[in-house]
Scaffold this motif. Sequence first.
Motif, PDB file in Angstrom:
ATOM      1  N   ALA A  36      16.770  40.900  27.608  1.00  0.00           N
ATOM      2  CA  ALA A  36      15.909  40.151  28.520  1.00  0.00           C
ATOM      3  C   ALA A  36      16.709  39.503  29.644  1.00  0.00           C
ATOM      4  O   ALA A  36      16.208  39.351  30.761  1.00  0.00           O
ATOM      5  CB  ALA A  36      15.134  39.095  27.749  1.00  0.00           C
ATOM      6  N   ASP A  37      17.946  39.115  29.358  1.00  0.00           N
ATOM      7  CA  ASP A  37      18.779  38.461  30.371  1.00  0.00           C
ATOM      8  C   ASP A  37      19.544  39.450  31.247  1.00  0.00           C
ATOM      9  O   ASP A  37      20.209  39.038  32.208  1.00  0.00           O
ATOM     10  CB  ASP A  37      19.774  37.502  29.703  1.00  0.00           C
ATOM     11  N   ASP A  38      19.456  40.730  30.964  1.00  0.00           N
ATOM     12  CA  ASP A  38      20.150  41.748  31.740  1.00  0.00           C
ATOM     13  C   ASP A  38      19.619  41.745  33.177  1.00  0.00           C
ATOM     14  O   ASP A  38      18.408  41.741  33.402  1.00  0.00           O
ATOM     15  CB  ASP A  38      19.926  43.120  31.094  1.00  0.00           C
ATOM     16  N   PRO A  39      20.488  41.733  34.191  1.00  0.00           N
ATOM     17  CA  PRO A  39      20.039  41.694  35.591  1.00  0.00           C
ATOM     18  C   PRO A  39      19.173  42.894  35.975  1.00  0.00           C
ATOM     19  O   PRO A  39      18.236  42.764  36.779  1.00  0.00           O
ATOM     20  CB  PRO A  39      21.334  41.681  36.400  1.00  0.00           C
ATOM     21  N   THR A  40      19.436  44.052  35.415  1.00  0.00           N
ATOM     22  CA  THR A  40      18.633  45.232  35.727  1.00  0.00           C
ATOM     23  C   THR A  40      17.199  45.042  35.230  1.00  0.00           C
ATOM     24  O   THR A  40      16.237  45.354  35.943  1.00  0.00           O
ATOM     25  CB  THR A  40      19.257  46.488  35.085  1.00  0.00           C
ATOM     26  N   VAL A  41      17.071  44.527  34.014  1.00  0.00           N
ATOM     27  CA  VAL A  41      15.742  44.283  33.449  1.00  0.00           C
ATOM     28  C   VAL A  41      15.032  43.206  34.261  1.00  0.00           C
ATOM     29  O   VAL A  41      13.835  43.323  34.549  1.00  0.00           O
ATOM     30  CB  VAL A  41      15.849  43.898  31.954  1.00  0.00           C
ATOM     31  N   GLN A  42      15.753  42.178  34.635  1.00  0.00           N
ATOM     32  CA  GLN A  42      15.173  41.100  35.444  1.00  0.00           C
ATOM     33  C   GLN A  42      14.676  41.657  36.784  1.00  0.00           C
ATOM     34  O   GLN A  42      13.597  41.301  37.249  1.00  0.00           O
ATOM     35  CB  GLN A  42      16.214  40.008  35.684  1.00  0.00           C
ATOM     36  N   GLN A  43      15.479  42.528  37.420  1.00  0.00           N
ATOM     37  CA  GLN A  43      15.091  43.109  38.700  1.00  0.00           C
ATOM     38  C   GLN A  43      13.846  43.981  38.556  1.00  0.00           C
ATOM     39  O   GLN A  43      12.926  43.926  39.379  1.00  0.00           O
ATOM     40  CB  GLN A  43      16.243  43.929  39.293  1.00  0.00           C
ATOM     41  N   LYS A  44      13.802  44.794  37.509  1.00  0.00           N
ATOM     42  CA  LYS A  44      12.630  45.655  37.278  1.00  0.00           C
ATOM     43  C   LYS A  44      11.381  44.815  37.034  1.00  0.00           C
ATOM     44  O   LYS A  44      10.293  45.143  37.514  1.00  0.00           O
ATOM     45  CB  LYS A  44      12.870  46.593  36.091  1.00  0.00           C
ATOM     46  N   ALA A  45      11.516  43.720  36.316  1.00  0.00           N
ATOM     47  CA  ALA A  45      10.373  42.836  36.057  1.00  0.00           C
ATOM     48  C   ALA A  45       9.896  42.191  37.361  1.00  0.00           C
ATOM     49  O   ALA A  45       8.684  42.084  37.607  1.00  0.00           O
ATOM     50  CB  ALA A  45      10.745  41.764  35.043  1.00  0.00           C
ATOM     51  N   ALA A  46      10.824  41.781  38.212  1.00  0.00           N
ATOM     52  CA  ALA A  46      10.457  41.184  39.499  1.00  0.00           C
ATOM     53  C   ALA A  46       9.781  42.223  40.395  1.00  0.00           C
ATOM     54  O   ALA A  46       8.792  41.913  41.080  1.00  0.00           O
ATOM     55  CB  ALA A  46      11.687  40.604  40.185  1.00  0.00           C
ATOM     56  N   ASP A  47      10.298  43.459  40.386  1.00  0.00           N
ATOM     57  CA  ASP A  47       9.684  44.524  41.180  1.00  0.00           C
ATOM     58  C   ASP A  47       8.258  44.809  40.704  1.00  0.00           C
ATOM     59  O   ASP A  47       7.348  45.003  41.514  1.00  0.00           O
ATOM     60  CB  ASP A  47      10.518  45.814  41.099  1.00  0.00           C
ATOM     61  N   ALA A  48       8.075  44.843  39.402  1.00  0.00           N
ATOM     62  CA  ALA A  48       6.739  45.092  38.847  1.00  0.00           C
ATOM     63  C   ALA A  48       5.785  43.960  39.220  1.00  0.00           C
ATOM     64  O   ALA A  48       4.626  44.204  39.574  1.00  0.00           O
ATOM     65  CB  ALA A  48       6.822  45.244  37.334  1.00  0.00           C
TER      66      ALA A  48
END
Length: 143
Positions: A36-48
């Motif tokens: 959950a804290d991974d920057p890639t996952v965070q970026q994908k969540a923000a994009d969504a």
Amino acid sequence: MKKVIFLLGLVLGFFAGSRMGRGPYESLESTARQIADDPTVQQKAADAKDSAEALAQRAKDRAPEVADSVKGAAAGAATAVKDRATHRADDASGDDEGGESAKASSSASGSGSTSATPDSSAGSTPDTTSGGDGEVGDKPLSA
């Protein structure tokens, strides 16, 4: 989305069914936090989230146009149903708005049609653009 729900169910089942103590729970929790804290996952969540907001705004902007078109279509359908009901009632009673019977007016005009509508002329053909099975009751739509 179905995969995410499945994985959530799997994780919850693991927690509920686990009798191994707190160790597996804590290791699974730390792994979930790392993901959950991974920057890639965070970026994908923000994009969504941004994509969903943009889509919602487009839908909100188009809502009045869609409402107007639906309103117009409903009004047209209501008018068509009203006209059909009026013409069917005229045919059933045998009288048109002028008080003459349908047979008398059709024999006088020489058209050979058994139904007369108040706004149809002697040489015109009935409107057959309104789809359906090709006949209304026992009368064909086109004569």
